[in-house]
Structures are given as C-alpha cells and as structure tokens.
Design an enzyme around this catalytic site. Structure first.
Site, PDB file in Angstrom:
ATOM      1  N   CYS A   1       0.816  -7.922   2.157  1.00  0.00           N
ATOM      2  CA  CYS A   1       1.748  -9.015   2.492  1.00  0.00           C
ATOM      3  C   CYS A   1       2.562  -9.511   1.302  1.00  0.00           C
ATOM      4  CB  CYS A   1       0.991 -10.177   3.121  1.00  0.00           C
ATOM      5  SG  CYS A   1      -0.043 -11.083   1.954  1.00  0.00           S
TER       6      CYS A   1
ATOM      7  N   CYS B   1      -3.194 -12.697   4.409  1.00  0.00           N
ATOM      8  CA  CYS B   1      -3.365 -11.649   5.429  1.00  0.00           C
ATOM      9  C   CYS B   1      -4.803 -11.169   5.592  1.00  0.00           C
ATOM     10  CB  CYS B   1      -2.464 -10.456   5.106  1.00  0.00           C
ATOM     11  SG  CYS B   1      -2.972  -9.560   3.616  1.00  0.00           S
TER      12      CYS B   1
ATOM     13  N   CYS C   1      -0.860  -8.845  -3.364  1.00  0.00           N
ATOM     14  CA  CYS C   1      -1.507  -8.182  -2.248  1.00  0.00           C
ATOM     15  C   CYS C   1      -0.577  -7.082  -1.736  1.00  0.00           C
ATOM     16  CB  CYS C   1      -1.784  -9.197  -1.143  1.00  0.00           C
ATOM     17  SG  CYS C   1      -2.374  -8.463   0.398  1.00  0.00           S
TER      18      CYS C   1
ATOM     19  N   CYS D   1      -7.296 -11.835   0.569  1.00  0.00           N
ATOM     20  CA  CYS D   1      -5.984 -12.472   0.449  1.00  0.00           C
ATOM     21  C   CYS D   1      -5.910 -13.653   1.412  1.00  0.00           C
ATOM     22  CB  CYS D   1      -4.891 -11.454   0.756  1.00  0.00           C
ATOM     23  SG  CYS D   1      -3.234 -12.178   0.803  1.00  0.00           S
TER      24      CYS D   1
ATOM     25  N   CYS E   1      -6.855 -11.921 -13.805  1.00  0.00           N
ATOM     26  CA  CYS E   1      -6.965 -13.376 -13.803  1.00  0.00           C
ATOM     27  C   CYS E   1      -6.261 -13.883 -12.544  1.00  0.00           C
ATOM     28  CB  CYS E   1      -6.315 -13.912 -15.070  1.00  0.00           C
ATOM     29  SG  CYS E   1      -6.620 -15.646 -15.371  1.00  0.00           S
TER      30      CYS E   1
END
Length: 188
Positions: free
Chosen positions: A156, A107, A153, A104, A176
């Site tokens: 976060c 984070c 995510c 991510c 995707c």
C-alpha cells in the site's frame, strides 16, 4: 504525369500514416496489460499466527486521502500517508518485548517479526531485517537535509520508517520503524 505522381505519393503517405497509426494503436493495446501488471505486487503472506504461507500476487491497495484519514488515527495517518515521524520513546511498541508479528497499519501486510527486533537505544522499534524483503520497498529520502533510505509497505506504499547501516549482526542493518505505522499481533 505530375498529377498521377502526386496522387501516388499521397496514397503512399496515407498508407504510411495508417500503418504507423495502427502500429501505435497496437503498441498501446500491448502495453495495457503491462500497465495493469504494475497494479499488482508479489509479497510473502503470513497467517495470523505468524506462519509463512508463501508468495502471493495481490492488487496494490489504493485509497483516497479521505479514506485513509477515516481509517487511521491522526498520528498513523501523518506517519504512514505523509512520511511523518513519531517522537522518540512515544510509540506503543518501541520497548515491546512480546513475541509476534508487526503488520502494516494501513493494509495489514506482515512487515516485521519480533524475532529480528532489538533495542537500538533510539526510542523507535528497530529490527535487523524485515519479515520478508518482498514485503517492503526502499527508496531515497533527502528530506531534512540528509540522505536516508525510506522504508515503505510494498502492498500500500505506507511509510514505515528508515533503514540505516549501523545495526547488529547478521545483517548490519537497523530498520528504525514508527510504532504508529504498524499494528502488533501477539503470538500465543
């Protein structure tokens, strides 16, 4: 006699009010840890080399809008924090074939692995499953006049992309994702 009955009724109501108020207060105190528990998530942690470490409970990453803007590039900010989408074939990892982990951008939580990446022909990096289901959240997205499943995510709440049911085996899913929402860490 009426005065005594009125006094007794008043005391009873006062006791009732006290007990109800105290019960409400105690319920609120009991709920506080539950509310705080929502500020943590259980995810699967991976080493920088991509080795699975195991389950950990972490505090959700929460920052102000200004902090996210300062941390992220304009395109990453728009995609990750405002559920934007980068243009097809413009992201840095849509055609990447190196071995590694996708983390991510906000984070650094591991969200996808090159082991499940495939060429979907869409112009976005596509995967047939996340690195760990515990590391992503899925929710309804009815923007753009269509029903889709958004992927975020877990740590976060950064928007990563969408998942569709037209992917390859073994899952039949196509995650995707947006390159701008992830950072690729190449494995040696």
């Amino acid at each position: 006699m009426q005065g005594i009955h009125h006094l007794t009724t008043h005391r009873t109501l006062s006791r009732r009010r006290f007990l109800v108020g105290a019960g409400t207060l105690l319920t609120g105190i009991v709920l506080v840890p539950t509310i705080e528990a929502d500020d943590t998530v259980t995810v699967i942690q991976y080493s920088p080399e991509g080795k699975k470490i195991g389950k950990v409970k972490l505090a959700k990453v929460v920052k102000s809008d200004a902090e996210w803007q300062h941390q992220l590039s304009p395109i990453s900010y728009e995609v990750a924090r405002h559920a934007g989408t980068e243009r097809a074939y413009t992201g840095s990892t849509w055609d990447l074939h190196d071995k590694g982990i996708f983390r991510c951008i906000c984070c650094d939580l591991a969200v996808f692995s090159s082991d499940t990446k495939f060429d979907s022909g869409t112009g976005w990096p596509s995967f047939w499953q996340p690195i760990a289901r515990e590391n992503v959240s899925e929710g309804k997205d009815s923007s753009l006049g269509m029903a889709r499943t958004a992927v975020s995510c877990k740590l976060c709440d950064a928007h990563l992309g969408h998942v569709f049911d037209d992917g390859p085996r073994p899952t039949g899913e196509r995650y995707c994702m947006n390159s701008a929402a992830m950072r690729f860490v190449k494995q040696a």
